[in-house]
Design a protein around this motif. Structure first.
Motif, PDB file in Angstrom:
ATOM      1  N   VAL A   1       0.836  -1.202   0.000  1.00 11.85           N
ATOM      2  CA  VAL A   1       0.000   0.000   0.000  1.00 11.85           C
ATOM      3  C   VAL A   1       0.869   1.249   0.000  1.00 11.85           C
ATOM      4  O   VAL A   1       0.691   2.156  -0.824  1.00 11.85           O
ATOM      5  CB  VAL A   1      -0.946   0.002   1.218  1.00 11.85           C
ATOM      6  CG1 VAL A   1      -1.653   1.352   1.350  1.00 11.85           C
ATOM      7  CG2 VAL A   1      -1.980  -1.119   1.099  1.00 11.85           C
ATOM      8  N   VAL A   2       1.840   1.316   0.924  1.00  9.28           N
ATOM      9  CA  VAL A   2       2.643   2.537   1.034  1.00  9.28           C
ATOM     10  C   VAL A   2       3.564   2.698  -0.169  1.00  9.28           C
ATOM     11  O   VAL A   2       3.885   3.829  -0.558  1.00  9.28           O
ATOM     12  CB  VAL A   2       3.426   2.570   2.363  1.00  9.28           C
ATOM     13  CG1 VAL A   2       4.604   1.602   2.360  1.00  9.28           C
ATOM     14  CG2 VAL A   2       3.896   3.984   2.664  1.00  9.28           C
ATOM     15  N   SER A   3       3.973   1.616  -0.809  1.00  7.65           N
ATOM     16  CA  SER A   3       4.795   1.749  -2.018  1.00  7.65           C
ATOM     17  C   SER A   3       4.008   2.435  -3.136  1.00  7.65           C
ATOM     18  O   SER A   3       4.569   3.209  -3.918  1.00  7.65           O
ATOM     19  CB  SER A   3       5.302   0.381  -2.486  1.00  7.65           C
ATOM     20  OG  SER A   3       4.271  -0.412  -3.054  1.00  7.65           O
ATOM     21  N   ILE A   4       2.703   2.186  -3.202  1.00  2.00           N
ATOM     22  CA  ILE A   4       1.866   2.848  -4.201  1.00  2.00           C
ATOM     23  C   ILE A   4       1.720   4.333  -3.875  1.00  2.00           C
ATOM     24  O   ILE A   4       1.823   5.188  -4.763  1.00  2.00           O
ATOM     25  CB  ILE A   4       0.493   2.154  -4.296  1.00  2.00           C
ATOM     26  CG1 ILE A   4       0.659   0.744  -4.880  1.00  2.00           C
ATOM     27  CG2 ILE A   4      -0.477   2.979  -5.148  1.00  2.00           C
ATOM     28  CD1 ILE A   4      -0.617  -0.066  -4.907  1.00  2.00           C
ATOM     29  N   LEU A   5       1.488   4.656  -2.607  1.00  2.00           N
ATOM     30  CA  LEU A   5       1.379   6.064  -2.219  1.00  2.00           C
ATOM     31  C   LEU A   5       2.668   6.811  -2.554  1.00  2.00           C
ATOM     32  O   LEU A   5       2.626   7.925  -3.109  1.00  2.00           O
ATOM     33  CB  LEU A   5       1.065   6.188  -0.727  1.00  2.00           C
ATOM     34  CG  LEU A   5      -0.180   5.470  -0.187  1.00  2.00           C
ATOM     35  CD1 LEU A   5      -0.447   5.909   1.255  1.00  2.00           C
ATOM     36  CD2 LEU A   5      -1.390   5.713  -1.054  1.00  2.00           C
ATOM     37  N   MET A   6       3.804   6.226  -2.236  1.00  2.00           N
ATOM     38  CA  MET A   6       5.084   6.870  -2.541  1.00  2.00           C
ATOM     39  C   MET A   6       5.266   7.059  -4.041  1.00  2.00           C
ATOM     40  O   MET A   6       5.728   8.115  -4.491  1.00  2.00           O
ATOM     41  CB  MET A   6       6.235   6.036  -1.996  1.00  2.00           C
ATOM     42  CG  MET A   6       6.407   6.082  -0.503  1.00  2.00           C
ATOM     43  SD  MET A   6       7.889   5.167  -0.026  1.00  2.00           S
ATOM     44  CE  MET A   6       7.632   5.064   1.738  1.00  2.00           C
ATOM     45  N   THR A   7       4.915   6.045  -4.815  1.00  2.00           N
ATOM     46  CA  THR A   7       5.080   6.127  -6.261  1.00  2.00           C
ATOM     47  C   THR A   7       4.223   7.240  -6.846  1.00  2.00           C
ATOM     48  O   THR A   7       4.703   8.058  -7.647  1.00  2.00           O
ATOM     49  CB  THR A   7       4.721   4.783  -6.919  1.00  2.00           C
ATOM     50  OG1 THR A   7       5.609   3.771  -6.423  1.00  2.00           O
ATOM     51  CG2 THR A   7       4.832   4.857  -8.427  1.00  2.00           C
ATOM     52  N   LEU A   8       2.952   7.301  -6.454  1.00  2.00           N
ATOM     53  CA  LEU A   8       2.065   8.338  -6.978  1.00  2.00           C
ATOM     54  C   LEU A   8       2.545   9.727  -6.575  1.00  2.00           C
ATOM     55  O   LEU A   8       2.472  10.678  -7.365  1.00  2.00           O
ATOM     56  CB  LEU A   8       0.638   8.100  -6.484  1.00  2.00           C
ATOM     57  CG  LEU A   8      -0.023   6.800  -6.963  1.00  2.00           C
ATOM     58  CD1 LEU A   8      -1.418   6.671  -6.357  1.00  2.00           C
ATOM     59  CD2 LEU A   8      -0.096   6.726  -8.472  1.00  2.00           C
ATOM     60  N   LYS A   9       3.062   9.867  -5.353  1.00  2.00           N
ATOM     61  CA  LYS A   9       3.580  11.164  -4.900  1.00  2.00           C
ATOM     62  C   LYS A   9       4.822  11.555  -5.709  1.00  2.00           C
ATOM     63  O   LYS A   9       4.975  12.725  -6.106  1.00  2.00           O
ATOM     64  CB  LYS A   9       3.922  11.082  -3.417  1.00  2.00           C
ATOM     65  CG  LYS A   9       4.423  12.404  -2.807  1.00  2.00           C
ATOM     66  CD  LYS A   9       3.308  13.437  -2.725  1.00  2.00           C
ATOM     67  CE  LYS A   9       3.644  14.577  -1.767  1.00  2.00           C
ATOM     68  NZ  LYS A   9       4.856  15.337  -2.134  1.00  2.00           N
ATOM     69  N   ARG A  10       5.708  10.610  -5.959  1.00  2.00           N
ATOM     70  CA  ARG A  10       6.891  10.908  -6.770  1.00  2.00           C
ATOM     71  C   ARG A  10       6.494  11.325  -8.184  1.00  2.00           C
ATOM     72  O   ARG A  10       7.083  12.260  -8.751  1.00  2.00           O
ATOM     73  CB  ARG A  10       7.821   9.692  -6.833  1.00  2.00           C
ATOM     74  CG  ARG A  10       8.559   9.401  -5.544  1.00  2.00           C
ATOM     75  CD  ARG A  10       9.531   8.237  -5.702  1.00  2.00           C
ATOM     76  NE  ARG A  10      10.251   7.956  -4.459  1.00  2.00           N
ATOM     77  CZ  ARG A  10      11.226   7.063  -4.344  1.00  2.00           C
ATOM     78  NH1 ARG A  10      11.601   6.364  -5.417  1.00  2.00           N
ATOM     79  NH2 ARG A  10      11.839   6.869  -3.184  1.00  2.00           N
ATOM     80  N   LEU A  11       5.515  10.652  -8.749  1.00  2.00           N
ATOM     81  CA  LEU A  11       5.068  11.002 -10.101  1.00  2.00           C
ATOM     82  C   LEU A  11       4.489  12.408 -10.124  1.00  2.00           C
ATOM     83  O   LEU A  11       4.767  13.195 -11.038  1.00  2.00           O
ATOM     84  CB  LEU A  11       4.035   9.988 -10.587  1.00  2.00           C
ATOM     85  CG  LEU A  11       4.533   8.551 -10.772  1.00  2.00           C
ATOM     86  CD1 LEU A  11       3.382   7.638 -11.160  1.00  2.00           C
ATOM     87  CD2 LEU A  11       5.645   8.468 -11.814  1.00  2.00           C
ATOM     88  N   LYS A  12       3.683  12.723  -9.116  1.00  2.00           N
ATOM     89  CA  LYS A  12       3.075  14.059  -9.077  1.00  2.00           C
ATOM     90  C   LYS A  12       4.139  15.140  -8.892  1.00  2.00           C
ATOM     91  O   LYS A  12       4.114  16.184  -9.563  1.00  2.00           O
ATOM     92  CB  LYS A  12       2.035  14.134  -7.963  1.00  2.00           C
ATOM     93  CG  LYS A  12       1.307  15.482  -7.927  1.00  2.00           C
ATOM     94  CD  LYS A  12       0.147  15.458  -6.978  1.00  2.00           C
ATOM     95  CE  LYS A  12      -0.567  16.811  -6.971  1.00  2.00           C
ATOM     96  NZ  LYS A  12      -1.102  17.182  -8.309  1.00  2.00           N
ATOM     97  N   ASP A  13       5.080  14.906  -7.985  1.00  2.00           N
ATOM     98  CA  ASP A  13       6.114  15.904  -7.705  1.00  2.00           C
ATOM     99  C   ASP A  13       7.019  16.149  -8.910  1.00  2.00           C
ATOM    100  O   ASP A  13       7.534  17.249  -9.095  1.00  2.00           O
ATOM    101  CB  ASP A  13       6.955  15.467  -6.508  1.00  2.00           C
ATOM    102  CG  ASP A  13       6.203  15.558  -5.191  1.00  2.00           C
ATOM    103  OD1 ASP A  13       5.109  16.160  -5.172  1.00  2.00           O
ATOM    104  OD2 ASP A  13       6.695  15.024  -4.188  1.00  2.00           O
ATOM    105  N   SER A  14       7.205  15.103  -9.726  1.00  2.00           N
ATOM    106  CA  SER A  14       8.089  15.229 -10.891  1.00  2.00           C
ATOM    107  C   SER A  14       7.344  15.665 -12.148  1.00  2.00           C
ATOM    108  O   SER A  14       7.969  15.899 -13.190  1.00  2.00           O
ATOM    109  CB  SER A  14       8.802  13.903 -11.154  1.00  2.00           C
ATOM    110  OG  SER A  14       7.868  12.898 -11.544  1.00  2.00           O
ATOM    111  N   GLY A  15       6.012  15.747 -12.072  1.00  6.27           N
ATOM    112  CA  GLY A  15       5.233  16.104 -13.254  1.00  6.27           C
ATOM    113  C   GLY A  15       5.251  15.038 -14.324  1.00  6.27           C
ATOM    114  O   GLY A  15       5.263  15.343 -15.528  1.00  6.27           O
ATOM    115  N   ALA A  16       5.257  13.779 -13.912  1.00  6.86           N
ATOM    116  CA  ALA A  16       5.313  12.664 -14.865  1.00  6.86           C
ATOM    117  C   ALA A  16       4.175  12.745 -15.873  1.00  6.86           C
ATOM    118  O   ALA A  16       3.081  13.233 -15.575  1.00  6.86           O
ATOM    119  CB  ALA A  16       5.250  11.340 -14.106  1.00  6.86           C
TER     120      ALA A  16
END
Length: 367
Positions: free
Chosen positions: A173-188
């Motif tokens: 669960v937390v790996s998904i939250l981290m991934t989505l946050k990284r994508l948002k912060d980087s403007g993926a």
């Protein structure tokens, strides 16, 4: 790529949440609040499965990745009480010999955990679940449905070794939250979904309901995220695992090839990111269940010690290596921005046929 301080804080918060099959409300509430605070789309189906969405400006890809994990872990559910004696269900796969004398805790919506000792356990023939008689340290009234877990520290870090009350599957669960946050912060640029399901530990009940409710488009590829019992060829600390299959089946070859290609490229670019490619036969996961319902699936997992809290002779914390988790999050982040099925199989086919063209004539000189 090491976790940031804010990611480590999120990690600890999520794995410290109490949960059990059909009693995932605290995880659901945390994710709901986290999504609202981080600009991530949030949707629930009618039974409480969650779909998170990282939305991008412009046109979305035709078949975005769906990262999937489950919100439960083997645990107790409060049923009734007389004095200090509680009757409770236990759901999930744990050997019955671990129960007598084991310490556990119930987690009310407010207030402190309520501790007790398991006295008697027996299997209910009709449901297949375990019925437990528990003696509380003190008589406390709680609501039916209150979740319970083993009395273990939720988080203990020794260097890169983590001992957690729950790895399977709150780490997913937390790996998904981290991934989505990284994508948002980087403007993926590519849209990505996160599917969080309920009651995996009792036969993929939540995932099957999510499929029946069409929470996820059947055309979207699903990448299941799990923790699986460490194997001789996939040990704790050797890296995150590109899971070729589980105890029941093997997964989509094109999607799995995409994962392998991305993992190898990440390792070449940063040798501290390590990966193992392996079939993990310690159990069956939702990637199998969803594949049987028509989805294309693949999987990654963490090599796990003390699976389902089952130590050599007693209940103990589950164990993983932080570096394996970091490698897994790096892989999820990277592969989510690739085209599903974008592997090297087309190039392999081209080379194979070119080789055949050059050498097939030699077959005719065998006499």
């Amino acid at each position: 790529m090491s976790l940031s301080l804010s990611e480590l804080k999120l990690f600890r918060e999520v794995v410290s949440l109490p949960t059990a099959p059909f009693c995932e409300s605290k995880v659901q509430a945390f994710v709901r609040e986290w999504a609202a605070g981080n600009g991530i789309g949030f949707e629930e189906d009618k039974v409480g499965n969650i779909l998170l969405t990282y939305k991008t400006p412009g046109r979305a890809p035709q078949h975005p990745w769906v990262l999937q994990a489950h919100m439960d872990h083997p645990g107790f559910e409060w049923n009734s009480r007389r004095g200090r004696t509680v009757q409770a269900w236990f759901r999930g796969s744990v050997g019955e010999h671990y129960f007598p004398g084991a310490r556990m805790q119930f987690f009310p919506l407010t207030g402190n955990p309520v501790s007790g000792t398991v006295e008697v356990v027996r299997r209910d023939r009709e449901s297949g679940f375990l019925k437990c008689r528990i003696k509380l340290d003190e008589a406390v009234p709680l609501e039916p449905g209150t979740p319970g877990m083993w009395e273990l520290p939720p988080w203990k870090k020794r260097g890169n070794r983590l001992e957690l009350r729950v790895v399977d599957d709150l780490c997913g669960v937390v790996s998904i939250l981290m991934t989505l946050k990284r994508l948002k912060d980087s403007g993926a640029r590519r849209k990505v979904y996160g599917l969080l399901t309920r009651a995996e530990e009792v036969g993929f009940v939540g995932a099957i309901s999510a499929a029946k409710n069409r929470l996820v488009d059947p055309a979207f590829p699903i990448l299941g995220i799990e923790a699986s019992k460490a194997q001789p060829n996939a040990k704790i600390g050797q890296g995150a695992i590109v899971r070729v299959g589980d105890a029941s089946t093997v997964f989509d070859p094109e999607l799995t090839s995409s994962l392998r290609k991305t993992a190898r490229a990440l390792h070449r670019a940063d040798p501290s990111l390590k990966f193992v490619e392996s079939l993990m036969p310690g159990g069956s996961c939702e990637s199998t269940g969803l594949a049987l319902l028509g989805y294309r699936t693949c999987a990654v997992c963490l090599p796990l010690g003390s699976y389902h809290n089952m130590g050599a002779s007693k209940i103990e914390a589950e164990k993983i290596d932080l570096r394996d988790f970091e490698s897994m999050v790096a892989l999820l982040t990277e592969v989510s921005q690739t085209k599903p099925g974008d592997s090297n199989t087309a190039e392999l086919k081209k080379r194979m046929l070119e080789n055949h063209r050059k050498r097939a004539e030699l077959l005719y000189g065998w006499k």
